[in-house]
Design a protein around this motif. Structure first.
Motif, PDB file in Angstrom:
ATOM      1  N   TYR A 103       1.708  17.237   5.958  1.00 31.12           N
ATOM      2  CA  TYR A 103       1.418  16.385   4.804  1.00 31.12           C
ATOM      3  C   TYR A 103       0.053  15.722   4.919  1.00 31.12           C
ATOM      4  CZ  TYR A 103       6.193  16.473   2.958  1.00 31.12           C
ATOM      5  OH  TYR A 103       7.386  16.862   2.407  1.00 31.12           O
ATOM      6  N   VAL A 104      -0.577  15.530   3.754  1.00 33.36           N
ATOM      7  CA  VAL A 104      -1.717  14.622   3.643  1.00 33.36           C
ATOM      8  C   VAL A 104      -1.190  13.376   2.952  1.00 33.36           C
ATOM      9  CG1 VAL A 104      -4.010  14.231   2.680  1.00 33.36           C
ATOM     10  CG2 VAL A 104      -3.353  16.530   3.441  1.00 33.36           C
ATOM     11  N   ARG A 105      -1.475  12.212   3.515  1.00 35.78           N
ATOM     12  CA  ARG A 105      -1.056  10.951   2.907  1.00 35.78           C
ATOM     13  C   ARG A 105      -2.299  10.179   2.480  1.00 35.78           C
ATOM     14  NH1 ARG A 105       4.455   9.783   4.358  1.00 35.78           N
ATOM     15  NH2 ARG A 105       4.122   7.567   3.991  1.00 35.78           N
ATOM     16  N   LEU A 106      -2.335   9.815   1.229  1.00 32.64           N
ATOM     17  CA  LEU A 106      -3.489   9.123   0.651  1.00 32.64           C
ATOM     18  C   LEU A 106      -3.102   7.673   0.391  1.00 32.64           C
ATOM     19  CD1 LEU A 106      -6.298   9.186  -0.760  1.00 32.64           C
ATOM     20  CD2 LEU A 106      -5.130   9.993  -2.795  1.00 32.64           C
ATOM     21  N   HIS A 107      -3.851   6.741   0.964  1.00 33.16           N
ATOM     22  CA  HIS A 107      -3.518   5.317   0.867  1.00 33.16           C
ATOM     23  C   HIS A 107      -4.646   4.554   0.186  1.00 33.16           C
ATOM     24  CE1 HIS A 107      -0.456   5.902   4.124  1.00 33.16           C
ATOM     25  NE2 HIS A 107      -1.318   6.810   4.504  1.00 33.16           N
ATOM     26  N   HIS A 108      -4.343   3.882  -0.904  1.00 36.11           N
ATOM     27  CA  HIS A 108      -5.297   2.962  -1.523  1.00 36.11           C
ATOM     28  C   HIS A 108      -5.012   1.566  -0.951  1.00 36.11           C
ATOM     29  CE1 HIS A 108      -7.073   5.646  -4.500  1.00 36.11           C
ATOM     30  NE2 HIS A 108      -5.892   6.199  -4.595  1.00 36.11           N
ATOM     31  N   PHE A 109      -6.051   0.899  -0.443  1.00 38.35           N
ATOM     32  CA  PHE A 109      -5.847  -0.410   0.172  1.00 38.35           C
ATOM     33  C   PHE A 109      -5.440  -1.474  -0.847  1.00 38.35           C
ATOM     34  CE2 PHE A 109      -8.921   1.454   3.265  1.00 38.35           C
ATOM     35  CZ  PHE A 109      -8.092   1.403   4.383  1.00 38.35           C
ATOM     36  N   ASP A 110      -4.584  -2.403  -0.396  1.00 38.54           N
ATOM     37  CA  ASP A 110      -4.223  -3.563  -1.228  1.00 38.54           C
ATOM     38  C   ASP A 110      -5.403  -4.528  -1.294  1.00 38.54           C
ATOM     39  OD1 ASP A 110      -1.709  -2.535  -1.465  1.00 38.54           O
ATOM     40  OD2 ASP A 110      -0.924  -3.632   0.261  1.00 38.54           O
ATOM     41  N   SER A 111      -5.351  -5.429  -2.276  1.00 40.69           N
ATOM     42  CA  SER A 111      -6.460  -6.394  -2.448  1.00 40.69           C
ATOM     43  C   SER A 111      -6.609  -7.295  -1.217  1.00 40.69           C
ATOM     44  CB  SER A 111      -6.227  -7.224  -3.695  1.00 40.69           C
ATOM     45  OG  SER A 111      -4.955  -7.834  -3.625  1.00 40.69           O
ATOM     46  N   MET A 140       0.854  -1.189   0.000  1.00 40.15           N
ATOM     47  CA  MET A 140       0.000   0.000   0.000  1.00 40.15           C
ATOM     48  C   MET A 140       0.888   1.236   0.000  1.00 40.15           C
ATOM     49  SD  MET A 140      -3.263   0.795   2.387  1.00 40.15           S
ATOM     50  CE  MET A 140      -2.486   0.748   3.969  1.00 40.15           C
ATOM     51  N   ARG A 141       1.289   1.667  -1.195  1.00 44.63           N
ATOM     52  CA  ARG A 141       2.170   2.834  -1.282  1.00 44.63           C
ATOM     53  C   ARG A 141       1.350   4.105  -1.187  1.00 44.63           C
ATOM     54  NH1 ARG A 141       6.277   3.059  -5.967  1.00 44.63           N
ATOM     55  NH2 ARG A 141       6.521   5.095  -4.986  1.00 44.63           N
ATOM     56  N   PRO A 142       1.729   4.998  -0.263  1.00 42.04           N
ATOM     57  CA  PRO A 142       0.934   6.211  -0.100  1.00 42.04           C
ATOM     58  C   PRO A 142       1.250   7.235  -1.184  1.00 42.04           C
ATOM     59  CG  PRO A 142       2.767   6.250   1.415  1.00 42.04           C
ATOM     60  CD  PRO A 142       2.857   4.935   0.677  1.00 42.04           C
ATOM     61  N   ILE A 143       0.277   8.086  -1.464  1.00 39.35           N
ATOM     62  CA  ILE A 143       0.506   9.270  -2.284  1.00 39.35           C
ATOM     63  C   ILE A 143       0.694  10.428  -1.305  1.00 39.35           C
ATOM     64  CG2 ILE A 143      -0.510  10.830  -3.981  1.00 39.35           C
ATOM     65  CD1 ILE A 143      -2.173   8.397  -4.958  1.00 39.35           C
ATOM     66  N   LEU A 144       1.823  11.116  -1.422  1.00 37.15           N
ATOM     67  CA  LEU A 144       2.160  12.203  -0.501  1.00 37.15           C
ATOM     68  C   LEU A 144       1.671  13.520  -1.088  1.00 37.15           C
ATOM     69  CD1 LEU A 144       3.674  11.321   1.964  1.00 37.15           C
ATOM     70  CD2 LEU A 144       5.707  12.459   1.098  1.00 37.15           C
ATOM     71  N   MET A 145       0.818  14.214  -0.354  1.00 32.06           N
ATOM     72  CA  MET A 145       0.246  15.463  -0.851  1.00 32.06           C
ATOM     73  C   MET A 145       0.752  16.633  -0.022  1.00 32.06           C
ATOM     74  SD  MET A 145      -3.146  13.352  -1.144  1.00 32.06           S
ATOM     75  CE  MET A 145      -4.477  14.507  -1.096  1.00 32.06           C
ATOM     76  N   LYS A 146       1.546  17.493  -0.651  1.00 33.24           N
ATOM     77  CA  LYS A 146       2.114  18.641   0.051  1.00 33.24           C
ATOM     78  C   LYS A 146       1.495  19.904  -0.513  1.00 33.24           C
ATOM     79  CE  LYS A 146       5.093  20.671   2.805  1.00 33.24           C
ATOM     80  NZ  LYS A 146       4.600  20.902   4.167  1.00 33.24           N
ATOM     81  N   GLY A 147       0.701  20.571   0.298  1.00 29.29           N
ATOM     82  CA  GLY A 147       0.097  21.815  -0.159  1.00 29.29           C
ATOM     83  C   GLY A 147      -0.079  22.773   1.000  1.00 29.29           C
ATOM     84  N   HIS A 148       0.017  22.228   2.222  1.00 25.45           N
ATOM     85  CA  HIS A 148      -0.170  23.054   3.415  1.00 25.45           C
ATOM     86  C   HIS A 148       1.180  23.416   4.036  1.00 25.45           C
ATOM     87  CE1 HIS A 148      -4.526  22.870   3.564  1.00 25.45           C
ATOM     88  NE2 HIS A 148      -4.463  21.573   3.312  1.00 25.45           N
ATOM     89  N   GLU A 149       1.250  24.631   4.551  1.00 23.89           N
ATOM     90  CA  GLU A 149       2.488  25.110   5.185  1.00 23.89           C
ATOM     91  C   GLU A 149       2.524  24.793   6.679  1.00 23.89           C
ATOM     92  OE1 GLU A 149       4.794  26.556   3.292  1.00 23.89           O
ATOM     93  OE2 GLU A 149       3.451  26.247   1.594  1.00 23.89           O
ATOM     94  N   ARG A 150       1.371  24.417   7.225  1.00 24.68           N
ATOM     95  CA  ARG A 150       1.267  24.219   8.678  1.00 24.68           C
ATOM     96  C   ARG A 150       0.572  22.883   8.943  1.00 24.68           C
ATOM     97  NH1 ARG A 150       0.452  28.486  11.950  1.00 24.68           N
ATOM     98  NH2 ARG A 150       0.871  26.957  13.564  1.00 24.68           N
ATOM     99  N   GLY A 174     -14.812   3.104   0.616  1.00 21.49           N
ATOM    100  CA  GLY A 174     -14.113   2.144   1.472  1.00 21.49           C
ATOM    101  C   GLY A 174     -12.808   1.612   0.908  1.00 21.49           C
ATOM    102  N   ARG A 175     -12.397   2.092  -0.265  1.00 26.14           N
ATOM    103  CA  ARG A 175     -11.210   1.519  -0.923  1.00 26.14           C
ATOM    104  C   ARG A 175      -9.918   2.267  -0.599  1.00 26.14           C
ATOM    105  NH1 ARG A 175     -11.722  -2.242  -4.462  1.00 26.14           N
ATOM    106  NH2 ARG A 175     -13.806  -3.046  -4.908  1.00 26.14           N
ATOM    107  N   SER A 176     -10.034   3.404   0.049  1.00 26.32           N
ATOM    108  CA  SER A 176      -8.836   4.175   0.388  1.00 26.32           C
ATOM    109  C   SER A 176      -9.115   4.997   1.638  1.00 26.32           C
ATOM    110  CB  SER A 176      -8.442   5.095  -0.781  1.00 26.32           C
ATOM    111  OG  SER A 176      -9.506   5.966  -1.096  1.00 26.32           O
ATOM    112  N   PHE A 177      -8.044   5.509   2.237  1.00 25.33           N
ATOM    113  CA  PHE A 177      -8.215   6.440   3.354  1.00 25.33           C
ATOM    114  C   PHE A 177      -7.095   7.463   3.286  1.00 25.33           C
ATOM    115  CE2 PHE A 177      -4.842   4.053   5.315  1.00 25.33           C
ATOM    116  CZ  PHE A 177      -4.316   4.864   6.318  1.00 25.33           C
ATOM    117  N   SER A 178      -7.300   8.582   3.969  1.00 29.87           N
ATOM    118  CA  SER A 178      -6.261   9.605   3.998  1.00 29.87           C
ATOM    119  C   SER A 178      -6.001  10.018   5.436  1.00 29.87           C
ATOM    120  CB  SER A 178      -6.670  10.814   3.154  1.00 29.87           C
ATOM    121  OG  SER A 178      -7.916  11.299   3.582  1.00 29.87           O
ATOM    122  N   SER A 179      -4.771  10.487   5.668  1.00 29.68           N
ATOM    123  CA  SER A 179      -4.380  10.951   7.000  1.00 29.68           C
ATOM    124  C   SER A 179      -3.690  12.300   6.861  1.00 29.68           C
ATOM    125  CB  SER A 179      -3.441   9.941   7.668  1.00 29.68           C
ATOM    126  OG  SER A 179      -2.315   9.678   6.851  1.00 29.68           O
TER     127      SER A 179
END
Length: 324
Positions: free
Chosen positions: A311-319, A1-11, A300-305
């Motif tokens: 950072y926001v990390r977006l995770h798509h679940f493995d099968s 489950m490789r996360p997608i790293l989302m950088k857009g916030h400074e805080r 239900g197929r992914s979640f974000s933290s």
């Protein structure tokens, strides 16, 4: 489950919310600028500029046309989702903390903090279909809660409002009269500040996370305690899977204490628990600081933290996850 790293916030991140279709993810942070992302690939779609303080929470209407945000600048703002235009600003005498649209999007519940001489409040606002008719007036104001109200959400069929916060007590209020209907039991309830509250997709139950290092599952009508999930760190964020018997918890130390501890990223993981059996079934590491926000995609197929690290990390679940 490789996360997608989302950088857009400074805080540090404060809140995450998917729209109903699950194709957009809205993020709030202490940097004044709520942001919207594509929920499948993490590309940034746009920002909402106009707040002058930390943005604590947001919600999006059922048709994904309008966004509401609550901020430390003592306003809650309505936005046009697609253009980023500010539509209306509700003004308060204290920071606006929690915001949520009711079913039908004709009402919103907004909480304000205890600030200077002002007591914390829960306020219900009418949301006009035509913005020319929008007013600042409150349809209902609830007071009498001691300490900050971290979350206020609508109960089943908009008949009730559920609140939780610093005094560690969950309360259910009549949304028309403002009468207190139920409050959580001191013995079985949380022992420290409730940081987060998230509802199941059918609104029948909800989960709370607390600095007492636990999360609890409750019946939304009766306030009966259903389950308790125990962890070893203060809980800042919780959510319930819409499709599986899993709940996710995230947290870590207070921001003040983070610099005193070791730098290992492993301390800050999103932990998954079996909703019924209450046992930990896995974790996802990655944030370099406490996790402040969590959200399952409605499919239900992914979640974000969202973390203290910005950072926001977006995770798509493995099968494998779907075979559980």
């Amino acid at each position: 489950m490789r996360p997608i790293l989302m950088k857009g916030h400074e805080r540090p991140l404060t809140f995450l919310r998917y729209n109903r279709d699950g194709d957009l993810l809205f993020s709030c942070a202490k940097d004044h600028t709520p942001t919207v992302w594509y929920a499948d690939n993490g590309d940034r779609l746009g920002t909402y500029r106009g707040h002058n303080g930390a943005v604590w929470s947001c919600d999006v209407s059922r048709d994904s046309a309008r966004l509401i945000t609550g901020s430390a600048d003592q306003t809650a703002k309505l936005w046009d989702v697609s253009t980023g235009r500010e539509l209306f600003s509700f003004r308060f005498d204290a920071p606006a903390r929690s915001v949520e649209f009711a079913i039908g999007d004709a009402l919103a519940v907004i909480t304000t903090d205890n600030f200077m001489d002002h007591v914390p409040t829960v306020q219900v606002k009418h949301i006009a279909e035509d913005l020319d008719d929008q007013t600042d007036e409150s349809a209902l104001v609830i007071t009498g809660i001691k300490g900050r109200i971290n979350r206020a959400v609508w109960g089943p069929l908009n008949r009730t409002i559920i609140t939780a916060g610093e005094d560690a007590t969950i309360r259910i209020w009549d949304s028309e009269t403002g009468k207190l209907l139920k409050e959580s039991d001191k013995e079985s309830g949380h022992q420290k500040t409730i940081s987060s509250l998230s509802k199941s997709s059918d609104w029948s139950h909800f989960i709370t996370g607390s600095l007492d290092k636990s999360a609890k599952l409750w019946d939304a009508r009766t306030l009966t305690l259903i389950k308790t999930y125990v962890t070893e760190r203060p809980v800042n964020a919780v959510d319930i899977s819409p499709t599986h018997d899993t709940v996710v918890l995230g947290g870590g130390q207070d921001a003040m204490n983070v610099t005193m501890t070791d730098r290992r990223a492993g301390k800050f993981e999103a932990k998954f628990y079996h909703k019924i059996l209450q046992e930990e079934i896995g974790g996802v590491k990655g944030h370099f600081g406490p996790i402040n926000a969590l959200a399952f995609n409605p499919d239900g197929r992914s979640f974000s933290s969202g973390g203290e690290d910005g950072y926001v990390r977006l995770h798509h679940f493995d099968s494998d996850y779907f075979k559980m």
